[in-house]
Design a protein around this motif. Structure first.
Motif, PDB file in Angstrom:
ATOM      1  N   GLY A 101      40.600  46.817  46.280  1.00  0.00           N
ATOM      2  CA  GLY A 101      41.573  45.702  46.324  1.00  0.00           C
ATOM      3  C   GLY A 101      42.167  44.637  46.111  1.00  0.00           C
ATOM      4  O   GLY A 101      42.002  43.376  45.789  1.00  0.00           O
ATOM      5  N   LEU A 102      42.660  45.356  44.163  1.00  0.00           N
ATOM      6  CA  LEU A 102      42.211  44.326  42.976  1.00  0.00           C
ATOM      7  C   LEU A 102      43.800  44.477  42.841  1.00  0.00           C
ATOM      8  O   LEU A 102      44.105  43.616  41.627  1.00  0.00           O
ATOM      9  CB  LEU A 102      41.243  45.278  42.192  1.00  0.00           C
ATOM     10  N   MET A 103      44.765  45.049  42.808  1.00  0.00           N
ATOM     11  CA  MET A 103      46.005  45.311  43.124  1.00  0.00           C
ATOM     12  C   MET A 103      46.656  44.207  43.101  1.00  0.00           C
ATOM     13  O   MET A 103      48.098  43.898  42.406  1.00  0.00           O
ATOM     14  CB  MET A 103      46.323  46.496  42.742  1.00  0.00           C
ATOM     15  N   THR A 104      46.870  43.161  44.545  1.00  0.00           N
ATOM     16  CA  THR A 104      47.711  41.857  44.537  1.00  0.00           C
ATOM     17  C   THR A 104      48.032  40.989  43.470  1.00  0.00           C
ATOM     18  O   THR A 104      48.801  40.821  43.383  1.00  0.00           O
ATOM     19  CB  THR A 104      46.883  41.788  45.488  1.00  0.00           C
ATOM     20  N   ASN A 105      46.639  40.701  42.954  1.00  0.00           N
ATOM     21  CA  ASN A 105      47.244  39.660  41.722  1.00  0.00           C
ATOM     22  C   ASN A 105      46.911  40.158  40.222  1.00  0.00           C
ATOM     23  O   ASN A 105      46.230  39.922  39.234  1.00  0.00           O
ATOM     24  CB  ASN A 105      45.941  38.795  41.643  1.00  0.00           C
ATOM     25  N   ALA A 106      47.043  42.140  40.582  1.00  0.00           N
ATOM     26  CA  ALA A 106      46.606  42.636  39.209  1.00  0.00           C
ATOM     27  C   ALA A 106      48.102  42.569  37.892  1.00  0.00           C
ATOM     28  O   ALA A 106      49.856  42.361  38.584  1.00  0.00           O
ATOM     29  CB  ALA A 106      46.441  44.048  38.873  1.00  0.00           C
ATOM     30  N   LYS A 107      47.879  42.226  36.367  1.00  0.00           N
ATOM     31  CA  LYS A 107      48.862  42.264  36.043  1.00  0.00           C
ATOM     32  C   LYS A 107      49.340  43.354  35.279  1.00  0.00           C
ATOM     33  O   LYS A 107      48.709  44.295  34.206  1.00  0.00           O
ATOM     34  CB  LYS A 107      49.189  41.112  34.845  1.00  0.00           C
ATOM     35  N   PRO A 108      50.580  44.413  36.191  1.00  0.00           N
ATOM     36  CA  PRO A 108      51.162  45.374  35.112  1.00  0.00           C
ATOM     37  C   PRO A 108      51.016  45.626  33.916  1.00  0.00           C
ATOM     38  O   PRO A 108      52.306  44.702  33.424  1.00  0.00           O
ATOM     39  CB  PRO A 108      51.411  46.877  36.130  1.00  0.00           C
ATOM     40  N   TYR A 109      50.838  46.945  32.421  1.00  0.00           N
ATOM     41  CA  TYR A 109      51.065  47.301  31.150  1.00  0.00           C
ATOM     42  C   TYR A 109      52.489  48.176  31.249  1.00  0.00           C
ATOM     43  O   TYR A 109      51.492  48.948  32.214  1.00  0.00           O
ATOM     44  CB  TYR A 109      50.429  46.213  30.723  1.00  0.00           C
TER      45      TYR A 109
END
Length: 293
Positions: free
Chosen positions: A168-176
């Motif tokens: 559940g960590l993708m909601t606030n993740a910043k993708p590169y």
């Protein structure tokens, strides 16, 4: 390049195959299956397939750890060192090793079927990078509750992205971006700059990149290899060298070189901050660097 005519005459079979490879310096040998195979483009040269701008691995100035390991091996082989540079993106293997423009890829993950791998010469993992004293420098797994709600940098499409999603960590993740032209961009460098500026709370990077940029930061950042994951894919990998499937003699020679020079190879890797792991996921430091991966 001037075109060289190739006539498939039986008495000139070796020369014919060399022409098909597009290199009149190629050397044909018979492999273990009795098949005629092209081994090295030029027996006098260690010709490496490499990215011209992909530190800490390699660049066209010879500043990466794969450059340094190449220099070590060239010295042991008493060969001249040369490179075929090509951006390490889609088509890299096909346009370099597969096209007989070079003879070895210095960093190749075990199990990848695009080329034949040598024995591994290091074992490492994806790692979490955080500022010392942030609290996240004590995190050892992506299941840790302290990561909830945090802005975490992740290279899209890499294995730990799956682990992050499960937790559940993708909601606030910043993708590169994963697929970039390394001549102009570096997702790892961009992520570490964002961490330094406080735009993300932590970053997840492939171990050699994590260690390299963490060591360069001022003050240095803290890295923790993610070896304790219980959900999602395992994030630990063995890395060897890649050669053509037919090049059995060359593979055996590289395997011997790796075995004979493992302490020196480990020293080079540790100098670039690569988090080396033994088979029990314990870190390999300078005091244990003489052991094989």
């Amino acid at each position: 390049m001037r075109s060289v005519g190739c006539r498939p005459v039986l008495l000139a079979l070796v020369g014919f195959i060399a022409c098909l490879a597009g290199r009149d310096t190629a050397r044909a040998q018979v492999n273990d299956q009795g098949e005629l195979s092209i081994e090295l483009i030029d027996a006098r040269v260690l010709r490496i397939c490499a990215d011209p701008r992909n530190l800490p691995f390699s660049n066209d100035k010879g500043e990466g750890f794969e450059n340094k390991i190449g220099e070590l091996l060239a010295g042991k082989l008493q060969k001249k060192l040369d490179y075929m540079f090509f951006p390490q993106a889609t088509g890299f293997v096909r346009m370099t090793l597969g096209a007989h423009r070079c003879d070895v890829i210095m960093g190749f993950p075990q199990g990848d079927d695009l080329a034949q791998g040598t024995n591994p010469y290091y074992r490492t993992a994806y790692a979490i990078v955080a500022k010392p004293g942030s609290g996240l420098d004590e995190v050892t797994t992506l299941e840790d509750e302290r990561l909830k709600g945090k802005h975490i940098g992740i290279v899209a499409g890499t294995p730990p992205a799956t682990n992050m999603a499960i937790n559940g960590l993708m909601t606030n993740a910043k993708p590169y971006p994963l697929m970039i032209d390394t001549r102009y961009d570096s997702s790892a460098e961009a992520m570490m700059n964002d961490l330094a500026k406080g735009e993300i709370d932590a970053g997840i990077l492939w171990g050699p990149m994590a260690g390299f940029y963490a060591k360069k930061a001022n003050p240095p950042l803290h890295i923790t290899p993610l070896v304790k994951e219980t959900t999602g894919p395992k994030l630990v990998y063995r890395i060897g060298m890649g050669v053509r499937a037919s090049d059995q003699n060359w593979k055996r020679q590289l395997n011997r070189l790796i075995q004979e020079n493992q302490p020196e190879i480990n020293k080079i890797l540790l100098g670039y901050g690569v988090p080396l792991l033994d088979e029990n996921d314990r870190p390999i430091g300078p005091e244990t660097a003489t052991k094989s991966p």
